[in-house]
Design a protein around this motif. Structure first.
Motif, PDB file in Angstrom:
ATOM      1  N   TRP A   1       3.561  16.223   0.234  1.00 43.43           N
ATOM      2  CA  TRP A   1       4.717  16.937  -0.303  1.00 43.43           C
ATOM      3  C   TRP A   1       6.017  16.397   0.279  1.00 43.43           C
ATOM      4  O   TRP A   1       7.072  16.456  -0.362  1.00 43.43           O
ATOM      5  N   ALA A   2       5.953  15.886   1.496  1.00 43.47           N
ATOM      6  CA  ALA A   2       7.169  15.373   2.136  1.00 43.47           C
ATOM      7  C   ALA A   2       7.550  13.992   1.641  1.00 43.47           C
ATOM      8  O   ALA A   2       8.639  13.501   1.950  1.00 43.47           O
ATOM      9  N   SER A   3       6.678  13.353   0.883  1.00 50.86           N
ATOM     10  CA  SER A   3       6.957  11.996   0.420  1.00 50.86           C
ATOM     11  C   SER A   3       7.990  12.020  -0.696  1.00 50.86           C
ATOM     12  O   SER A   3       8.200  13.051  -1.343  1.00 50.86           O
ATOM     13  N   PRO A   4       8.650  10.887  -0.967  1.00 49.10           N
ATOM     14  CA  PRO A   4       9.665  10.847  -2.027  1.00 49.10           C
ATOM     15  C   PRO A   4       9.078  10.602  -3.413  1.00 49.10           C
ATOM     16  O   PRO A   4       9.785  10.163  -4.314  1.00 49.10           O
ATOM     17  N   PHE A   5       7.772  10.888  -3.601  1.00 48.34           N
ATOM     18  CA  PHE A   5       7.122  10.602  -4.877  1.00 48.34           C
ATOM     19  C   PHE A   5       6.549  11.858  -5.517  1.00 48.34           C
ATOM     20  O   PHE A   5       6.217  12.835  -4.839  1.00 48.34           O
TER      21      PHE A   5
ATOM     22  N   LEU B   1       0.823  -1.204   0.000  1.00 51.64           N
ATOM     23  CA  LEU B   1       0.000   0.000   0.000  1.00 51.64           C
ATOM     24  C   LEU B   1       0.859   1.257   0.000  1.00 51.64           C
ATOM     25  O   LEU B   1       1.929   1.303   0.613  1.00 51.64           O
ATOM     26  N   LEU B   2       0.370   2.277  -0.699  1.00 52.13           N
ATOM     27  CA  LEU B   2       0.907   3.626  -0.592  1.00 52.13           C
ATOM     28  C   LEU B   2      -0.091   4.429   0.233  1.00 52.13           C
ATOM     29  O   LEU B   2      -1.273   4.501  -0.111  1.00 52.13           O
ATOM     30  N   THR B   3       0.371   5.034   1.308  1.00 50.92           N
ATOM     31  CA  THR B   3      -0.510   5.802   2.186  1.00 50.92           C
ATOM     32  C   THR B   3      -0.130   7.272   2.133  1.00 50.92           C
ATOM     33  O   THR B   3       1.045   7.634   2.304  1.00 50.92           O
ATOM     34  N   THR B   4      -1.125   8.127   1.881  1.00 51.57           N
ATOM     35  CA  THR B   4      -0.934   9.577   1.865  1.00 51.57           C
ATOM     36  C   THR B   4      -2.004  10.207   2.751  1.00 51.57           C
ATOM     37  O   THR B   4      -2.795   9.512   3.384  1.00 51.57           O
ATOM     38  N   HIS B   5      -2.051  11.528   2.774  1.00 50.95           N
ATOM     39  CA  HIS B   5      -3.033  12.228   3.595  1.00 50.95           C
ATOM     40  C   HIS B   5      -4.449  12.084   3.053  1.00 50.95           C
ATOM     41  O   HIS B   5      -5.405  12.442   3.742  1.00 50.95           O
ATOM     42  N   THR B   6      -4.595  11.558   1.840  1.00 50.15           N
ATOM     43  CA  THR B   6      -5.931  11.372   1.274  1.00 50.15           C
ATOM     44  C   THR B   6      -6.402   9.917   1.279  1.00 50.15           C
ATOM     45  O   THR B   6      -7.523   9.637   0.859  1.00 50.15           O
ATOM     46  N   GLY B   7      -5.571   8.999   1.731  1.00 53.21           N
ATOM     47  CA  GLY B   7      -6.001   7.606   1.800  1.00 53.21           C
ATOM     48  C   GLY B   7      -4.876   6.626   1.532  1.00 53.21           C
ATOM     49  O   GLY B   7      -3.714   7.008   1.329  1.00 53.21           O
TER      50      GLY B   7
ATOM     51  N   TYR C   1      -6.679  15.682 -19.035  1.00 52.36           N
ATOM     52  CA  TYR C   1      -5.689  16.475 -18.300  1.00 52.36           C
ATOM     53  C   TYR C   1      -4.345  15.781 -18.384  1.00 52.36           C
ATOM     54  O   TYR C   1      -4.065  14.837 -17.655  1.00 52.36           O
ATOM     55  N   SER C   2      -3.482  16.271 -19.299  1.00 47.62           N
ATOM     56  CA  SER C   2      -2.170  15.664 -19.494  1.00 47.62           C
ATOM     57  C   SER C   2      -1.238  16.703 -20.131  1.00 47.62           C
ATOM     58  O   SER C   2      -1.626  17.359 -21.117  1.00 47.62           O
ATOM     59  N   PRO C   3      -0.018  16.865 -19.603  1.00 44.46           N
ATOM     60  CA  PRO C   3       0.518  16.190 -18.413  1.00 44.46           C
ATOM     61  C   PRO C   3      -0.169  16.678 -17.146  1.00 44.46           C
ATOM     62  O   PRO C   3      -0.420  17.870 -16.999  1.00 44.46           O
ATOM     63  N   ALA C   4      -0.459  15.769 -16.274  1.00 42.72           N
ATOM     64  CA  ALA C   4      -1.221  16.088 -15.084  1.00 42.72           C
ATOM     65  C   ALA C   4      -0.328  16.656 -13.989  1.00 42.72           C
ATOM     66  O   ALA C   4       0.880  16.425 -13.959  1.00 42.72           O
ATOM     67  N   ASN C   5      -0.946  17.401 -13.100  1.00 44.28           N
ATOM     68  CA  ASN C   5      -0.239  17.950 -11.951  1.00 44.28           C
ATOM     69  C   ASN C   5      -1.244  18.151 -10.831  1.00 44.28           C
ATOM     70  O   ASN C   5      -2.459  18.208 -11.072  1.00 44.28           O
ATOM     71  N   PHE C   6      -0.764  18.247  -9.589  1.00 41.81           N
ATOM     72  CA  PHE C   6      -1.640  18.503  -8.463  1.00 41.81           C
ATOM     73  C   PHE C   6      -1.658  19.990  -8.135  1.00 41.81           C
ATOM     74  O   PHE C   6      -0.799  20.757  -8.581  1.00 41.81           O
ATOM     75  N   ASN C   7      -2.640  20.381  -7.326  1.00 41.61           N
ATOM     76  CA  ASN C   7      -2.715  21.781  -6.913  1.00 41.61           C
ATOM     77  C   ASN C   7      -1.688  22.069  -5.815  1.00 41.61           C
ATOM     78  O   ASN C   7      -0.855  21.227  -5.484  1.00 41.61           O
ATOM     79  N   SER C   8      -1.758  23.259  -5.229  1.00 38.20           N
ATOM     80  CA  SER C   8      -0.765  23.668  -4.237  1.00 38.20           C
ATOM     81  C   SER C   8      -0.810  22.824  -2.978  1.00 38.20           C
ATOM     82  O   SER C   8       0.147  22.823  -2.185  1.00 38.20           O
ATOM     83  N   LYS C   9      -1.906  22.092  -2.757  1.00 32.98           N
ATOM     84  CA  LYS C   9      -2.023  21.199  -1.604  1.00 32.98           C
ATOM     85  C   LYS C   9      -1.575  19.776  -1.929  1.00 32.98           C
ATOM     86  O   LYS C   9      -1.666  18.893  -1.090  1.00 32.98           O
ATOM     87  N   GLY C  10      -1.093  19.564  -3.147  1.00 32.66           N
ATOM     88  CA  GLY C  10      -0.668  18.228  -3.550  1.00 32.66           C
ATOM     89  C   GLY C  10      -1.834  17.318  -3.842  1.00 32.66           C
ATOM     90  O   GLY C  10      -1.743  16.103  -3.659  1.00 32.66           O
ATOM     91  N   GLU C  11      -2.955  17.873  -4.331  1.00 32.72           N
ATOM     92  CA  GLU C  11      -4.171  17.090  -4.526  1.00 32.72           C
ATOM     93  C   GLU C  11      -4.784  17.324  -5.897  1.00 32.72           C
ATOM     94  O   GLU C  11      -4.594  18.380  -6.513  1.00 32.72           O
ATOM     95  N   LEU C  12      -5.521  16.328  -6.354  1.00 30.56           N
ATOM     96  CA  LEU C  12      -6.446  16.481  -7.474  1.00 30.56           C
ATOM     97  C   LEU C  12      -7.818  16.676  -6.834  1.00 30.56           C
ATOM     98  O   LEU C  12      -8.481  15.718  -6.448  1.00 30.56           O
ATOM     99  N   ASP C  13      -8.209  17.925  -6.678  1.00 32.82           N
ATOM    100  CA  ASP C  13      -9.431  18.276  -5.943  1.00 32.82           C
ATOM    101  C   ASP C  13     -10.601  18.325  -6.920  1.00 32.82           C
ATOM    102  O   ASP C  13     -10.868  19.349  -7.553  1.00 32.82           O
TER     103      ASP C  13
END
Length: 310
Positions: free
Chosen positions: A116-120, A73-79, A180-192
Protein backbone atom coordinates in the motif's frame (compact mmCIF):
# COMPACT_ATOMS: atom_id res chain seq x y z
CA UNK A 1 39.58 17.34 28.93
CA UNK A 2 43.11 16.56 30.11
CA UNK A 3 41.75 15.03 33.29
CA UNK A 4 39.35 12.72 31.48
CA UNK A 5 40.39 9.07 31.15
CA UNK A 6 41.66 8.28 27.68
CA UNK A 7 38.93 5.70 27.17
CA UNK A 8 36.25 8.36 27.71
CA UNK A 9 37.93 10.55 25.11
CA UNK A 10 37.69 7.70 22.61
CA UNK A 11 34.02 7.14 23.43
CA UNK A 12 33.25 10.84 22.95
CA UNK A 13 35.05 10.80 19.59
CA UNK A 14 33.08 7.75 18.45
CA UNK A 15 29.78 9.38 19.43
CA UNK A 16 30.68 12.56 17.55
CA UNK A 17 31.74 10.49 14.55
CA UNK A 18 28.45 8.62 14.50
CA UNK A 19 26.52 11.92 14.35
CA UNK A 20 28.74 13.34 11.61
CA UNK A 21 28.38 10.08 9.70
CA UNK A 22 24.65 10.78 9.28
CA UNK A 23 25.33 13.86 7.18
CA UNK A 24 28.49 13.04 5.18
CA UNK A 25 27.81 11.50 1.72
CA UNK A 26 30.28 8.64 2.11
CA UNK A 27 31.82 7.67 -1.20
CA UNK A 28 30.31 8.79 -4.45
CA UNK A 29 27.13 6.90 -5.29
CA UNK A 30 28.17 6.82 -8.94
CA UNK A 31 31.20 4.71 -8.07
CA UNK A 32 30.17 2.48 -5.17
CA UNK A 33 26.58 1.83 -6.30
CA UNK A 34 26.57 2.28 -10.10
CA UNK A 35 23.45 3.89 -11.54
CA UNK A 36 22.53 2.27 -14.85
CA UNK A 37 20.69 3.69 -17.83
CA UNK A 38 19.59 0.18 -18.78
CA UNK A 39 18.85 -2.97 -16.83
CA UNK A 40 18.79 -5.95 -19.14
CA UNK A 41 16.74 -4.80 -22.11
CA UNK A 42 14.78 -2.17 -20.13
CA UNK A 43 15.69 1.51 -20.38
CA UNK A 44 15.85 2.99 -16.88
CA UNK A 45 14.98 6.69 -16.69
CA UNK A 46 14.02 9.02 -13.86
CA UNK A 47 12.03 8.61 -11.68
CA UNK A 48 13.06 4.94 -11.76
CA UNK A 49 16.55 3.96 -10.75
CA UNK A 50 18.67 0.83 -10.91
CA UNK A 51 19.52 0.89 -7.20
CA UNK A 52 19.88 2.82 -3.97
CA UNK A 53 20.67 6.49 -4.63
CA UNK A 54 19.47 6.32 -8.24
CA UNK A 55 16.28 7.89 -9.58
CA UNK A 56 13.68 9.07 -7.09
CA UNK A 57 13.60 7.77 -3.51
CA UNK A 58 9.84 7.23 -3.92
CA UNK A 59 10.50 4.21 -6.12
CA UNK A 60 13.20 2.58 -4.01
CA UNK A 61 13.26 -0.18 -2.83
CA UNK A 62 10.29 -1.19 -4.99
CA UNK A 63 12.12 -0.83 -8.31
CA UNK A 64 15.75 -1.93 -8.66
CA UNK A 65 18.09 -3.84 -10.92
CA UNK A 66 18.87 -7.44 -10.01
CA UNK A 67 22.31 -8.09 -8.45
CA UNK A 68 23.43 -9.56 -11.78
CA UNK A 69 22.30 -6.41 -13.59
CA UNK A 70 20.31 -8.32 -16.20
CA UNK A 71 16.75 -7.79 -14.95
CA UNK A 72 14.71 -4.88 -13.60
CA UNK A 73 12.58 -6.08 -10.68
CA UNK A 74 9.53 -4.88 -8.78
CA UNK A 75 9.67 -6.09 -5.18
CA UNK A 76 6.62 -6.21 -2.90
CA UNK A 77 5.67 -8.07 0.28
CA UNK A 78 4.61 -11.05 -1.85
CA UNK A 79 7.77 -11.42 -3.94
CA UNK A 80 9.98 -9.99 -6.69
CA UNK A 81 8.61 -9.76 -10.22
CA UNK A 82 10.44 -9.08 -13.51
CA UNK A 83 9.54 -5.81 -15.23
CA UNK A 84 9.15 -6.56 -18.95
CA UNK A 85 8.24 -3.09 -20.24
CA UNK A 86 7.84 0.52 -19.14
CA UNK A 87 5.85 3.27 -20.84
CA UNK A 88 7.08 6.65 -19.67
CA UNK A 89 4.32 8.23 -21.75
CA UNK A 90 1.39 6.48 -20.06
CA UNK A 91 3.11 6.13 -16.66
CA UNK A 92 2.67 2.36 -16.66
CA UNK A 93 4.83 -0.72 -16.40
CA UNK A 94 4.17 -4.41 -16.97
CA UNK A 95 5.41 -7.20 -14.73
CA UNK A 96 5.40 -10.94 -15.46
CA UNK A 97 5.16 -12.85 -12.17
CA UNK A 98 6.96 -16.22 -12.51
CA UNK A 99 3.95 -18.13 -11.13
CA UNK A 100 1.43 -16.47 -13.43
CA UNK A 101 -0.22 -18.82 -15.93
CA UNK A 102 -0.26 -18.35 -19.70
CA UNK A 103 -1.59 -20.41 -22.57
CA UNK A 104 1.71 -22.29 -22.84
CA UNK A 105 2.24 -22.84 -19.12
CA UNK A 106 -0.37 -23.10 -16.39
CA UNK A 107 0.69 -23.58 -12.79
CA UNK A 108 -0.51 -23.20 -9.24
CA UNK A 109 0.08 -19.82 -7.64
CA UNK A 110 -0.50 -18.22 -4.25
CA UNK A 111 -1.40 -14.94 -5.98
CA UNK A 112 0.36 -11.59 -5.80
CA UNK A 113 0.14 -8.24 -4.11
CA UNK A 114 1.34 -4.62 -4.03
CA UNK A 115 2.46 -2.72 -0.95
CA UNK A 116 0.00 0.00 0.00
CA UNK A 117 2.92 2.34 0.64
CA UNK A 118 4.29 1.84 -2.86
CA UNK A 119 3.67 4.42 -5.61
CA UNK A 120 1.83 1.84 -7.75
CA UNK A 121 -1.70 0.60 -8.24
CA UNK A 122 -3.28 -1.92 -10.59
CA UNK A 123 -3.67 -0.84 -14.20
CA UNK A 124 -6.10 -2.15 -16.79
CA UNK A 125 -5.16 -5.83 -16.74
CA UNK A 126 -7.83 -8.51 -16.96
CA UNK A 127 -7.41 -11.37 -14.47
CA UNK A 128 -8.53 -14.88 -15.31
CA UNK A 129 -8.93 -16.95 -12.15
CA UNK A 130 -8.34 -20.58 -13.04
CA UNK A 131 -9.34 -23.96 -11.61
CA UNK A 132 -11.66 -22.47 -9.01
CA UNK A 133 -14.23 -24.29 -6.91
CA UNK A 134 -17.47 -24.00 -8.92
CA UNK A 135 -19.57 -22.07 -9.36
CA UNK A 136 -17.34 -19.05 -9.83
CA UNK A 137 -20.40 -16.82 -10.04
CA UNK A 138 -20.38 -16.89 -6.23
CA UNK A 139 -16.85 -15.43 -5.90
CA UNK A 140 -16.71 -12.09 -4.09
CA UNK A 141 -14.06 -9.58 -3.00
CA UNK A 142 -14.99 -7.00 -0.38
CA UNK A 143 -18.52 -8.38 -0.53
CA UNK A 144 -19.03 -7.75 -4.25
CA UNK A 145 -19.23 -10.36 -7.05
CA UNK A 146 -16.11 -10.30 -9.20
CA UNK A 147 -16.79 -12.56 -12.17
CA UNK A 148 -17.95 -11.38 -15.57
CA UNK A 149 -20.15 -14.31 -16.57
CA UNK A 150 -20.80 -12.89 -20.05
CA UNK A 151 -17.15 -12.95 -21.15
CA UNK A 152 -15.83 -15.49 -23.66
CA UNK A 153 -12.25 -15.38 -22.33
CA UNK A 154 -12.64 -18.40 -20.06
CA UNK A 155 -13.84 -20.55 -22.93
CA UNK A 156 -10.88 -19.38 -25.00
CA UNK A 157 -8.11 -19.93 -22.45
CA UNK A 158 -9.53 -23.34 -21.52
CA UNK A 159 -8.69 -24.53 -25.04
CA UNK A 160 -4.99 -24.38 -24.11
CA UNK A 161 -3.56 -27.90 -23.55
CA UNK A 162 -1.55 -26.60 -20.56
CA UNK A 163 -4.72 -26.65 -18.41
CA UNK A 164 -3.62 -30.10 -17.32
CA UNK A 165 -0.90 -28.33 -15.30
CA UNK A 166 -3.68 -27.19 -12.97
CA UNK A 167 -5.10 -30.69 -12.67
CA UNK A 168 -7.91 -29.93 -15.09
CA UNK A 169 -8.99 -32.16 -17.98
CA UNK A 170 -8.72 -30.97 -21.56
CA UNK A 171 -11.56 -28.56 -22.39
CA UNK A 172 -12.76 -28.27 -18.78
CA UNK A 173 -16.10 -26.70 -17.86
CA UNK A 174 -15.91 -22.92 -17.76
CA UNK A 175 -17.69 -22.70 -14.39
CA UNK A 176 -14.24 -23.25 -12.81
CA UNK A 177 -12.90 -20.05 -14.44
CA UNK A 178 -13.59 -16.42 -13.57
CA UNK A 179 -13.01 -13.29 -15.65
CA UNK A 180 -12.17 -10.57 -13.14
CA UNK A 181 -12.16 -7.14 -14.78
CA UNK A 182 -11.69 -4.40 -13.79
CA UNK A 183 -9.50 -6.12 -11.26
CA UNK A 184 -8.76 -4.96 -7.75
CA UNK A 185 -6.93 -6.28 -4.69
CA UNK A 186 -8.41 -7.07 -1.30
CA UNK A 187 -7.93 -4.95 1.83
CA UNK A 188 -4.42 -6.38 2.25
CA UNK A 189 -3.41 -5.29 -1.25
CA UNK A 190 -3.40 -8.88 -2.52
CA UNK A 191 -5.03 -11.23 -4.99
CA UNK A 192 -5.52 -14.04 -2.48
CA UNK A 193 -6.19 -17.13 -4.59
CA UNK A 194 -6.36 -19.42 -1.57
CA UNK A 195 -9.22 -17.43 -0.10
CA UNK A 196 -10.91 -17.31 -3.50
CA UNK A 197 -10.44 -21.10 -3.76
CA UNK A 198 -8.68 -20.88 -7.12
CA UNK A 199 -5.46 -22.69 -8.00
CA UNK A 200 -3.98 -20.25 -10.51
CA UNK A 201 -4.45 -17.08 -12.48
CA UNK A 202 -3.57 -15.50 -15.80
CA UNK A 203 -3.39 -11.76 -16.39
CA UNK A 204 -3.99 -10.37 -19.87
CA UNK A 205 -2.72 -6.93 -20.85
CA UNK A 206 -3.91 -7.11 -24.47
CA UNK A 207 -5.77 -9.56 -26.69
CA UNK A 208 -3.54 -8.46 -29.59
CA UNK A 209 -6.53 -8.41 -32.00
CA UNK A 210 -6.97 -12.16 -31.44
CA UNK A 211 -9.80 -12.36 -28.88
CA UNK A 212 -10.31 -16.11 -29.31
CA UNK A 213 -6.66 -17.17 -29.67
CA UNK A 214 -5.05 -17.14 -26.19
CA UNK A 215 -1.69 -18.22 -27.62
CA UNK A 216 -1.37 -14.69 -29.10
CA UNK A 217 -2.51 -12.70 -26.10
CA UNK A 218 -0.07 -10.45 -24.27
CA UNK A 219 0.21 -11.70 -20.71
CA UNK A 220 1.35 -9.62 -17.75
CA UNK A 221 0.15 -7.38 -14.94
CA UNK A 222 -0.10 -3.69 -15.75
CA UNK A 223 0.69 -1.26 -12.94
CA UNK A 224 -0.04 2.45 -12.92
CA UNK A 225 1.89 5.03 -10.97
CA UNK A 226 -0.28 6.63 -8.30
CA UNK A 227 -1.19 10.19 -9.15
CA UNK A 228 -0.79 9.87 -12.94
CA UNK A 229 2.65 11.13 -13.99
CA UNK A 230 5.46 8.83 -12.95
CA UNK A 231 6.96 11.44 -10.66
CA UNK A 232 6.41 15.13 -10.13
CA UNK A 233 10.13 15.49 -9.60
CA UNK A 234 10.73 14.85 -13.30
CA UNK A 235 9.39 18.28 -14.17
CA UNK A 236 11.79 19.88 -11.74
CA UNK A 237 14.37 22.05 -13.46
CA UNK A 238 17.19 20.37 -11.58
CA UNK A 239 16.51 16.95 -13.06
CA UNK A 240 15.95 18.28 -16.56
CA UNK A 241 19.21 20.26 -16.41
CA UNK A 242 21.03 17.23 -15.04
CA UNK A 243 19.85 14.94 -17.82
CA UNK A 244 20.56 17.52 -20.54
CA UNK A 245 24.12 17.80 -19.22
CA UNK A 246 24.61 14.04 -19.51
CA UNK A 247 24.02 13.17 -15.86
CA UNK A 248 21.59 10.86 -14.09
CA UNK A 249 19.15 12.13 -11.47
CA UNK A 250 19.49 10.60 -8.04
CA UNK A 251 19.41 11.36 -4.35
CA UNK A 252 21.77 11.45 -1.38
CA UNK A 253 20.75 9.71 1.87
CA UNK A 254 19.88 10.23 4.65
CA UNK A 255 17.77 13.28 3.76
CA UNK A 256 17.34 12.10 0.14
CA UNK A 257 18.30 15.47 -1.31
CA UNK A 258 18.60 15.76 -5.09
CA UNK A 259 21.96 14.99 -6.72
CA UNK A 260 23.10 14.82 -10.34
CA UNK A 261 25.24 11.74 -10.95
CA UNK A 262 27.91 12.56 -13.52
CA UNK A 263 29.92 10.24 -15.75
CA UNK A 264 33.22 11.31 -14.19
CA UNK A 265 32.10 9.94 -10.79
CA UNK A 266 31.36 13.42 -9.46
CA UNK A 267 28.00 14.04 -7.82
CA UNK A 268 26.63 17.59 -7.88
CA UNK A 269 23.51 19.38 -6.75
CA UNK A 270 23.00 21.08 -10.14
CA UNK A 271 24.30 19.46 -13.35
CA UNK A 272 27.40 18.06 -15.06
CA UNK A 273 28.39 21.03 -17.21
CA UNK A 274 32.03 21.99 -16.69
CA UNK A 275 31.15 25.66 -16.10
CA UNK A 276 28.65 24.67 -13.45
CA UNK A 277 31.14 22.39 -11.74
CA UNK A 278 33.69 25.20 -11.49
CA UNK A 279 31.13 27.45 -9.85
CA UNK A 280 29.78 24.95 -7.35
CA UNK A 281 32.85 23.42 -5.75
CA UNK A 282 31.21 23.48 -2.35
CA UNK A 283 28.27 21.49 -3.74
CA UNK A 284 30.25 18.64 -5.31
CA UNK A 285 32.06 15.60 -4.01
CA UNK A 286 33.72 12.48 -5.34
CA UNK A 287 35.18 9.26 -4.05
CA UNK A 288 38.53 10.81 -3.12
CA UNK A 289 37.39 14.08 -1.55
CA UNK A 290 36.29 12.33 1.64
CA UNK A 291 37.84 9.47 3.61
CA UNK A 292 36.09 6.18 3.14
CA UNK A 293 34.13 4.50 5.89
CA UNK A 294 36.75 1.72 5.97
CA UNK A 295 39.60 4.17 6.64
CA UNK A 296 37.63 5.87 9.37
CA UNK A 297 36.88 2.57 11.07
CA UNK A 298 40.53 1.54 10.85
CA UNK A 299 41.47 4.89 12.43
CA UNK A 300 38.97 4.38 15.25
CA UNK A 301 40.26 0.87 15.78
CA UNK A 302 43.74 2.28 16.21
CA UNK A 303 42.48 4.80 18.77
CA UNK A 304 40.81 2.06 20.77
CA UNK A 305 44.01 -0.02 20.67
CA UNK A 306 46.22 2.83 21.89
CA UNK A 307 43.60 3.90 24.41
CA UNK A 308 43.67 0.47 25.94
CA UNK A 309 47.47 0.57 26.06
CA UNK A 310 47.33 3.89 27.96
Amino acid sequence: MENLPSFNIIIIFIVLFSHVNQFIPWQTLAKDLPCRTTCGSIQVKYPFGSGHGCGSPRFHPYIACSPEGDQLLLTTHTGSYPVTSISYTTSTLIITPPQMSTCTSMQQSPGLGIDWASPFQLGQSTFLLLSCTPPTSSLTIKGSPVCDTSSHLCASIYTCPSVIGLGLPLFPPTNTCCVYSPANFNSKGELDLQKLKCMGYASVVSLQEYPTDPSRWQYGVELQSRGGALDDYYTDNKCNACEISGGLCGYAPPVNSFVCLCSDTINTTIDCNSNSLQNQAELTWNSVSLPSRKLWMEFLGGLVFFGAAW
